[in-house]
Design a protein around this motif. Structure first.
Motif, mmCIF file in Angstrom:
data_model
loop_
_atom_site.group_PDB
_atom_site.id
_atom_site.type_symbol
_atom_site.label_atom_id
_atom_site.label_comp_id
_atom_site.label_asym_id
_atom_site.label_seq_id
_atom_site.Cartn_x
_atom_site.Cartn_y
_atom_site.Cartn_z
ATOM 1 N N ALA A 1 44.673 43.012 27.031
ATOM 2 C CA ALA A 1 44.099 41.950 27.858
ATOM 3 C C ALA A 1 44.910 41.789 29.136
ATOM 4 C CB ALA A 1 44.053 40.647 27.080
ATOM 5 N N CYS A 2 44.412 42.344 30.246
ATOM 6 C CA CYS A 2 45.088 42.185 31.538
ATOM 7 C C CYS A 2 45.183 40.717 31.909
ATOM 8 C CB CYS A 2 44.316 42.929 32.624
ATOM 9 S SG CYS A 2 44.299 44.704 32.436
ATOM 10 N N SER A 3 44.152 39.966 31.553
ATOM 11 C CA SER A 3 44.086 38.566 31.964
ATOM 12 C C SER A 3 45.230 37.738 31.404
ATOM 13 C CB SER A 3 42.749 37.955 31.541
ATOM 14 O OG SER A 3 42.502 38.187 30.175
ATOM 15 N N SER A 4 45.822 38.170 30.283
ATOM 16 C CA SER A 4 46.920 37.408 29.683
ATOM 17 C C SER A 4 48.261 38.120 29.805
ATOM 18 C CB SER A 4 46.628 37.135 28.199
ATOM 19 O OG SER A 4 46.528 38.352 27.488
ATOM 20 N N CYS A 5 48.281 39.269 30.502
ATOM 21 C CA CYS A 5 49.518 40.039 30.627
ATOM 22 C C CYS A 5 50.470 39.351 31.599
ATOM 23 C CB CYS A 5 49.202 41.455 31.119
ATOM 24 S SG CYS A 5 50.667 42.490 31.330
ATOM 25 N N ASN A 6 51.747 39.261 31.221
ATOM 26 C CA ASN A 6 52.706 38.569 32.083
ATOM 27 C C ASN A 6 53.094 39.389 33.304
ATOM 28 O OD1 ASN A 6 54.277 40.503 30.867
ATOM 29 N ND2 ASN A 6 55.804 39.097 30.043
ATOM 30 N N LEU A 7 52.590 40.628 33.409
ATOM 31 C CA LEU A 7 52.862 41.469 34.574
ATOM 32 C C LEU A 7 51.680 41.518 35.535
ATOM 33 C CD1 LEU A 7 54.557 44.471 32.746
ATOM 34 C CD2 LEU A 7 55.694 42.808 34.209
ATOM 35 N N ARG A 8 50.662 40.705 35.291
ATOM 36 C CA ARG A 8 49.418 40.839 36.052
ATOM 37 C C ARG A 8 49.622 40.702 37.559
ATOM 38 N NH1 ARG A 8 45.385 35.834 35.204
ATOM 39 N NH2 ARG A 8 44.571 36.785 37.098
ATOM 40 N N GLU A 9 50.577 39.886 37.981
ATOM 41 C CA GLU A 9 50.786 39.714 39.419
ATOM 42 C C GLU A 9 51.483 40.919 40.055
ATOM 43 O OE1 GLU A 9 49.437 37.362 41.197
ATOM 44 O OE2 GLU A 9 48.557 36.588 39.356
ATOM 45 N N LEU A 10 52.076 41.770 39.229
ATOM 46 C CA LEU A 10 52.767 42.947 39.755
ATOM 47 C C LEU A 10 51.930 44.210 39.617
ATOM 48 C CD1 LEU A 10 56.231 42.185 38.130
ATOM 49 C CD2 LEU A 10 55.715 42.062 40.563
ATOM 50 N N CYS A 11 50.830 44.098 38.911
ATOM 51 C CA CYS A 11 50.079 45.290 38.527
ATOM 52 C C CYS A 11 48.688 45.273 39.164
ATOM 53 C CB CYS A 11 50.029 45.335 37.000
ATOM 54 S SG CYS A 11 49.444 46.889 36.331
ATOM 55 N N ILE A 12 47.772 46.027 38.583
ATOM 56 C CA ILE A 12 46.432 46.201 39.128
ATOM 57 C C ILE A 12 45.651 44.891 39.315
ATOM 58 C CG2 ILE A 12 44.131 47.106 38.521
ATOM 59 C CD1 ILE A 12 45.637 49.241 39.723
ATOM 60 N N PRO A 13 45.654 43.962 38.353
ATOM 61 C CA PRO A 13 44.687 42.863 38.409
ATOM 62 C C PRO A 13 44.951 41.761 39.434
ATOM 63 C CG PRO A 13 45.446 43.263 36.164
ATOM 64 C CD PRO A 13 46.380 43.941 37.091
ATOM 65 N N MET A 14 45.890 41.929 40.338
ATOM 66 C CA MET A 14 46.218 40.871 41.278
ATOM 67 C C MET A 14 44.990 40.414 42.073
ATOM 68 S SD MET A 14 49.002 40.989 44.378
ATOM 69 C CE MET A 14 50.325 41.510 43.295
ATOM 70 N N GLY A 15 44.682 39.131 42.003
ATOM 71 C CA GLY A 15 43.626 38.565 42.823
ATOM 72 C C GLY A 15 42.211 38.758 42.315
ATOM 73 N N LEU A 16 42.039 39.324 41.123
ATOM 74 C CA LEU A 16 40.700 39.538 40.597
ATOM 75 C C LEU A 16 40.105 38.248 40.048
ATOM 76 C CD1 LEU A 16 40.963 42.939 38.687
ATOM 77 C CD2 LEU A 16 40.163 42.541 40.996
ATOM 78 N N ALA A 17 38.787 38.111 40.191
ATOM 79 C CA ALA A 17 38.080 36.983 39.613
ATOM 80 C C ALA A 17 37.993 37.174 38.103
ATOM 81 C CB ALA A 17 36.677 36.889 40.211
ATOM 82 N N PRO A 18 37.754 36.078 37.331
ATOM 83 C CA PRO A 18 37.700 36.179 35.864
ATOM 84 C C PRO A 18 36.725 37.230 35.353
ATOM 85 C CG PRO A 18 37.779 33.888 36.533
ATOM 86 C CD PRO A 18 37.647 34.680 37.793
ATOM 87 N N GLU A 19 35.536 37.333 35.964
ATOM 88 C CA GLU A 19 34.559 38.324 35.485
ATOM 89 C C GLU A 19 35.003 39.748 35.790
ATOM 90 O OE1 GLU A 19 33.118 36.786 39.533
ATOM 91 O OE2 GLU A 19 33.984 35.970 37.685
ATOM 92 N N GLU A 20 35.754 39.901 36.895
ATOM 93 C CA GLU A 20 36.289 41.218 37.228
ATOM 94 C C GLU A 20 37.401 41.600 36.256
ATOM 95 O OE1 GLU A 20 35.499 41.021 42.053
ATOM 96 O OE2 GLU A 20 37.410 40.351 41.238
ATOM 97 N N LEU A 21 38.249 40.615 35.909
ATOM 98 C CA LEU A 21 39.314 40.858 34.938
ATOM 99 C C LEU A 21 38.743 41.278 33.596
ATOM 100 C CD1 LEU A 21 42.018 38.091 35.494
ATOM 101 C CD2 LEU A 21 42.383 40.553 35.435
ATOM 102 N N GLU A 22 37.636 40.659 33.211
ATOM 103 C CA GLU A 22 37.030 40.991 31.917
ATOM 104 C C GLU A 22 36.586 42.448 31.888
ATOM 105 O OE1 GLU A 22 33.396 39.518 28.969
ATOM 106 O OE2 GLU A 22 33.847 38.413 30.805
ATOM 107 N N GLN A 23 35.996 42.922 32.978
ATOM 108 C CA GLN A 23 35.566 44.319 33.024
ATOM 109 C C GLN A 23 36.765 45.267 33.043
ATOM 110 O OE1 GLN A 23 32.191 45.734 35.037
ATOM 111 N NE2 GLN A 23 31.441 43.701 35.625
#
Length: 241
Positions: free
Chosen positions: A9-31
């Motif tokens: 789950a990228c949405s709950s990963c503590n590295l999300r701000e350093l990795c790919i998902p930065m700035g994604l909307a919730p529906e984008e994170l889900e995909q």
């Protein structure tokens, strides 16, 4: 090397701000969560990919530490970089659809596997993700230029000072101390990366310690005077005569 097919789950990963998902909307994170269905574990000394392997994916480092290296014409291994949690491995394979370097774990590590064809599809659908992938590629280009500057115009002490400052700053961005670190790489690997002989690396570490700039105990390094390291890096060689 263990391969675990589990949901990440990228949405709950503590590295999300350093990795790919930065700035994604919730529906984008889900995909993106659905895209990244695999984690891969690599034991210390193990290889994530080797030079010449087919390029199929990018790898987001979730934990652990890696080095990348190439084999020179005379058979020597040349270290080209060190990667830590929140950074991306595998960009070297995009140009020719095969990896140009090898990635070796310096400690037990885990990566999230991002199949590149699916990542491209998702990037076309979400401009935010596409922009972030481009930022990652740009960051790697800038980093390569920085290494070229290190090797081309800096003296030994400037190279090592810049390396230590960069490393501790990257670790601090991940929640670690801004003055203490344990080096995952050997002195020899540092020398290979910085274009310095092993004896020069050891001598420069000793000089920094003797001058009270750092404290060194084997692989443990504590920066006592960051301003002094900054001054070394910003030294103007024109005043060196």
């Amino acid at each position: 090397m263990d391969l675990h097919r589990i949901k990440v789950a990228c949405s709950s990963c503590n590295l999300r701000e350093l990795c790919i998902p930065m700035g994604l909307a919730p529906e984008e994170l889900e995909q993106l969560d659905n895209l990244i269905a695999t984690r891969r574990r690599v034991r210390r000394g193990g290889t994530l990919f080797s030079a010449g392997d087919p390029f199929t994916a990018l790898y987001a480092v979730r934990s652990g530490f890696f080095k990348t290296s190439v084999t020179t014409a005379d058979g020597r291994d040349q270290v080209t970089g060190f990667q830590m949690a929140g950074e991306i491995l595998g960009l070297d394979g995009i140009v020719q659809d095969k990896h140009a370097c090898s990635a070796i774990a310096l400690e037990d590590a885990e990566v999230c596997v991002l199949p590149f064809d699916k990542l491209e599809q998702l990037s076309r659908a979400f401009s935010t993700l596409q922009h972030h992938v481009h930022r990652i590629m740009s960051r790697e280009i800038v980093r390569d230029q920085g290494v070229m500057l290190l090797l081309g115009s800096m003296r030994a002490e400037e190279r090592l000072a810049a390396f230590l400052l960069n490393l501790v700053q990257r670790l601090h961005a991940r929640g670690f101390s801004k003055s203490e670190m344990v080096l995952r790489m050997t002195r020899e690997e540092i020398g290979s990366y910085l274009g310095m002989k092993l004896e020069t690396v050891s001598r420069t570490f000793s000089r920094f310690q003797d001058e009270g700039i750092i404290e060194v105990k084997q692989r443990y390094v504590r920066i006592l005077d960051p301003a002094a390291l900054e001054a070394i890096v910003n030294h103007n060689p024109a005043h060196d005569d």
